[in-house]
Design a protein around this motif. Structure first.
Motif, short mmCIF file in Angstrom:
data_model
loop_
_atom_site.label_atom_id
_atom_site.label_comp_id
_atom_site.label_asym_id
_atom_site.label_seq_id
_atom_site.Cartn_x
_atom_site.Cartn_y
_atom_site.Cartn_z
N ALA A 1 0.83 -1.21 0.00
CA ALA A 1 0.00 0.00 0.00
C ALA A 1 0.86 1.25 0.00
O ALA A 1 0.62 2.19 -0.77
N PHE A 2 1.90 1.28 0.86
CA PHE A 2 2.76 2.47 0.92
C PHE A 2 3.54 2.64 -0.37
O PHE A 2 3.65 3.75 -0.90
N ARG A 3 4.09 1.55 -0.87
CA ARG A 3 4.90 1.63 -2.09
C ARG A 3 4.07 2.15 -3.26
O ARG A 3 4.52 2.98 -4.05
N ARG A 4 2.85 1.66 -3.37
CA ARG A 4 1.99 2.11 -4.46
C ARG A 4 1.58 3.57 -4.28
O ARG A 4 1.60 4.35 -5.24
N ALA A 5 1.27 3.94 -3.04
CA ALA A 5 0.82 5.30 -2.77
C ALA A 5 1.95 6.31 -3.00
O ALA A 5 1.74 7.37 -3.61
N ILE A 6 3.16 6.01 -2.53
CA ILE A 6 4.27 6.96 -2.67
C ILE A 6 4.69 7.09 -4.13
O ILE A 6 5.09 8.17 -4.59
N THR B 1 -4.74 16.76 -2.12
CA THR B 1 -5.84 15.98 -1.56
C THR B 1 -5.42 14.52 -1.40
O THR B 1 -5.64 13.90 -0.35
N LEU B 2 -4.80 13.97 -2.43
CA LEU B 2 -4.32 12.58 -2.38
C LEU B 2 -3.28 12.38 -1.29
O LEU B 2 -3.25 11.34 -0.63
N LEU B 3 -2.45 13.39 -1.09
CA LEU B 3 -1.42 13.29 -0.05
C LEU B 3 -2.04 13.13 1.33
O LEU B 3 -1.48 12.46 2.20
N LEU C 1 -4.02 5.49 -11.34
CA LEU C 1 -4.59 6.12 -10.15
C LEU C 1 -5.98 5.56 -9.82
O LEU C 1 -6.90 5.68 -10.64
N PRO C 2 -6.16 4.99 -8.62
CA PRO C 2 -7.50 4.56 -8.21
C PRO C 2 -8.32 5.75 -7.72
O PRO C 2 -7.76 6.78 -7.34
N GLU C 3 -9.64 5.63 -7.70
CA GLU C 3 -10.50 6.70 -7.22
C GLU C 3 -10.64 6.62 -5.70
O GLU C 3 -10.87 5.54 -5.15
N THR C 4 -10.47 7.77 -5.01
CA THR C 4 -10.58 7.80 -3.55
C THR C 4 -11.81 8.57 -3.08
O THR C 4 -12.01 8.72 -1.88
N LYS C 5 -12.60 9.06 -3.99
CA LYS C 5 -13.77 9.88 -3.64
C LYS C 5 -14.69 9.14 -2.68
O LYS C 5 -15.10 8.02 -2.94
N GLY C 6 -15.02 9.80 -1.54
CA GLY C 6 -16.00 9.27 -0.61
C GLY C 6 -15.54 8.09 0.22
O GLY C 6 -16.33 7.52 0.97
N LYS C 7 -14.28 7.70 0.11
CA LYS C 7 -13.79 6.54 0.84
C LYS C 7 -13.09 6.97 2.13
O LYS C 7 -12.44 8.01 2.18
N SER C 8 -13.22 6.16 3.16
CA SER C 8 -12.54 6.41 4.42
C SER C 8 -11.07 6.05 4.29
O SER C 8 -10.64 5.40 3.34
N PHE C 9 -10.26 6.46 5.29
CA PHE C 9 -8.84 6.13 5.28
C PHE C 9 -8.63 4.62 5.28
O PHE C 9 -7.76 4.09 4.58
N ALA C 10 -9.42 3.91 6.07
CA ALA C 10 -9.28 2.45 6.15
C ALA C 10 -9.63 1.81 4.81
O ALA C 10 -8.98 0.86 4.37
N GLU C 11 -10.64 2.31 4.16
CA GLU C 11 -11.07 1.75 2.88
C GLU C 11 -10.03 2.02 1.79
O GLU C 11 -9.75 1.15 0.94
N ILE C 12 -9.43 3.22 1.81
CA ILE C 12 -8.40 3.56 0.83
C ILE C 12 -7.18 2.67 1.02
O ILE C 12 -6.57 2.19 0.05
N LEU C 13 -6.81 2.41 2.29
CA LEU C 13 -5.68 1.53 2.58
C LEU C 13 -5.93 0.14 2.00
O LEU C 13 -5.04 -0.47 1.39
N ALA C 14 -7.15 -0.37 2.18
CA ALA C 14 -7.48 -1.69 1.64
C ALA C 14 -7.45 -1.68 0.11
O ALA C 14 -7.01 -2.65 -0.52
N LEU C 15 -7.87 -0.57 -0.47
CA LEU C 15 -7.86 -0.45 -1.93
C LEU C 15 -6.44 -0.50 -2.48
O LEU C 15 -6.16 -1.16 -3.47
#
Length: 470
Positions: free
Chosen positions: A244-249, A370-372, A434-448
């Motif tokens: 998750a971190f590697r993909r996000a960074i 926003t993504l950050l 880039l995945p969509e993060t609209k309306g998702k919680s932090f926990a849900e984004i992490l799982a994504l």
């Protein structure tokens, strides 16, 4: 979006973004200031600045910004988001004081480095702070305030800068920073996420009570659950071993690097020069002001749409508009450089720059930040913000420093065509990765990001499950 309008939260976000307004001031400062410093009759220096001195004054802001993110990231975890932002406001005040009394080029160099350090800290911690205090349903909208206030800061200096001396302008630029220190320091709370991470549950509850119209214990439970899921060893090796971190960074650093290579820092710093070189019948100061007004309106529109259309769509549209604006702008300068008659195209430079600014502010200005604030856990957010912001300002410095040399080497046309190609590359990258993060919680984004996205962990679903179970 505004069914449960939260005035307290809006005021908190506006107050913290007074620093974004001040940052916009310093980024547009060079547009009029460089014209003054190249005019011996108006300059506080005893000579007109040379091309090398001009490059350094414009670009040292971004060089200074390289030092802000790692310092701010470390400080935000140690001292808190609030204290860190107040500390990083001080170099910006000092830089303006130096410019008020500056008589040598070195004074401007020092001032620009200092204000860059502040800018780096602002863009590291403000998105983090706003992301943590915001309600999920309007997080994208509130995250866009950094772009709105930044654009207002740009507009202010584009309008006022040509009308006053450098000394008077610096005095005026201190005002929003002082207002931030007073109102943010006295009335706005620390992030509840930071308090919870430090085991200060009572202060976390008090913070949420100050930020919400109606306080719900369920939100505290959700924050605690999110933090417990994100606790991890944060050594460098373990971080980059985490999917998750590697993909996000990779996403955030690539996005901000391409954001800078589209040319925004150079265009903002040299906007007056661009309009003067174009030979437009509209004065450079008027053209710059028109562009700045359009910039404010477009970034407001983008922020309102962030929670409706989503981050991904806005970034794709943004890059498309930037590319479509830069190619004809390059074509105009190509014709002019080769002796062609461009009098019938007098409107094209300002039209293209307006199109570029609309495109940039439609997504590139706000969505990366926003993504950050969305893609990282509480423990990794400071490190990720530092890495991403350093990447951003490294390329901002590089491009701003090289711009006056590139325009000599390959001309305005070559520079704008290069930036247009970057916009197309950026568009392809966003559409694929880039995945969509609209309306998702932090926990849900992490799982994504981990490839196991689920709709089960959102705050809203958690509330509904508690209601039905009771």
């Amino acid at each position: 979006m505004f069914n449960n309008f939260n005035l307290r939260l809006i005021l908190a976000v506006c107050t913290v973004n007074l620093l974004a307004f001040a940052t916009g001031n310093v980024y547009s400062w060079s547009s009029s200031a460089l014209i003054t410093l190249k005019t011996p009759e108006e300059s506080p220096l005893d000579h007109a600045v040379t091309p090398m001195e001009e490059s350094l004054i414009a670009s040292l802001l971004s060089l200074g910004a390289l030092f802000g993110p790692p310092l701010a990231g470390f400080s935000s975890n140690l001292l808190g988001r609030k204290t860190t932002l107040m500390v990083f406001a001080l170099p910006m005040v000092l830089s303006n004081l130096i410019i008020i009394f500056a008589t040598e080029t070195s004074h401007f160099y020092i001032a620009r480095v200092l204000t860059g350090i502040s800018a780096g800290g602002v863009y590291t911690v403000v998105p983090m702070y706003v992301g943590e205090i915001s309600e999920t349903t309007i997080r994208g909208f509130l995250a866009g305030f950094i772009g709105i206030f930044y654009s207002l800061g740009l507009l202010f200096n584009y309008v006022v800068g040509p009308l006053v001396s450098l000394q008077t302008l610096s005095i005026i630029m201190i005002v929003p920073i002082v207002l931030f220190l007073i109102f943010f320091g006295m009335f706005i709370p620390e992030s509840p996420y930071y308090y919870f991470a430090k085991g200060r549950d009572i202060q976390a509850k008090e913070s949420l009570m100050k930020l919400r119209n109606t306080f719900e214990e369920k939100e505290l439970a959700f924050i605690e659950e999110t933090l417990s899921k994100s606790k991890t060893d944060i050594s460098i090796s373990s971080l980059f071993g985490n999917t998750a971190f590697r993909r996000a960074i990779t996403l955030t650093t690539t996005i901000v690097i391409l954001q800078q290579l589209v040319g925004i820092s150079a265009i903002l710093a040299y906007m007056d020069d661009i309009f003067i070189a174009s030979g437009s019948t509209i004065s450079s100061s008027t053209s710059t002001t028109i562009v700045a007004v359009i910039q404010v309106l477009s970034v407001v529109l983008s922020s309102c749409l962030a929670d409706k259309l989503g981050r991904r769509i806005l970034l794709m549209v943004s890059n498309t508009l930037c590319a479509l604006s830069l190619f004809p702008l390059g074509f105009y300068f190509y014709i002019k450089h080769n002796g062609g008659d461009v009098s019938a195209l007098w409107y094209l430079p300002i039209l293209c720059v307006i199109g570029f600014i609309i495109g940039y502010n439609f997504g590139l200005c706000t969505i990366p930040w926003t993504l950050l604030g969305e893609l990282f856990t509480n423990e990794t957010k400071a490190i990720a913000s530092s890495v991403t912001t350093v990447s951003c300002f490294s390329f901002a410095f590089l491009f701003s420093f090289l711009f006056p040399h590139l325009k000599v080497l390959i001309g305005f046309s070559g520079v704008f065509w290069f930036c247009g190609c970057i916009g197309i590359i950026h568009l392809v990258f966003i559409s694929i990765f880039l995945p969509e993060t609209k309306g998702k919680s932090f926990a849900e984004i992490l799982a994504l990001l981990e490839g196991s996205g689920s709709e089960k962990d959102t705050y809203e679903s958690l509330k509904m499950s508690k209601v039905t179970s009771s």
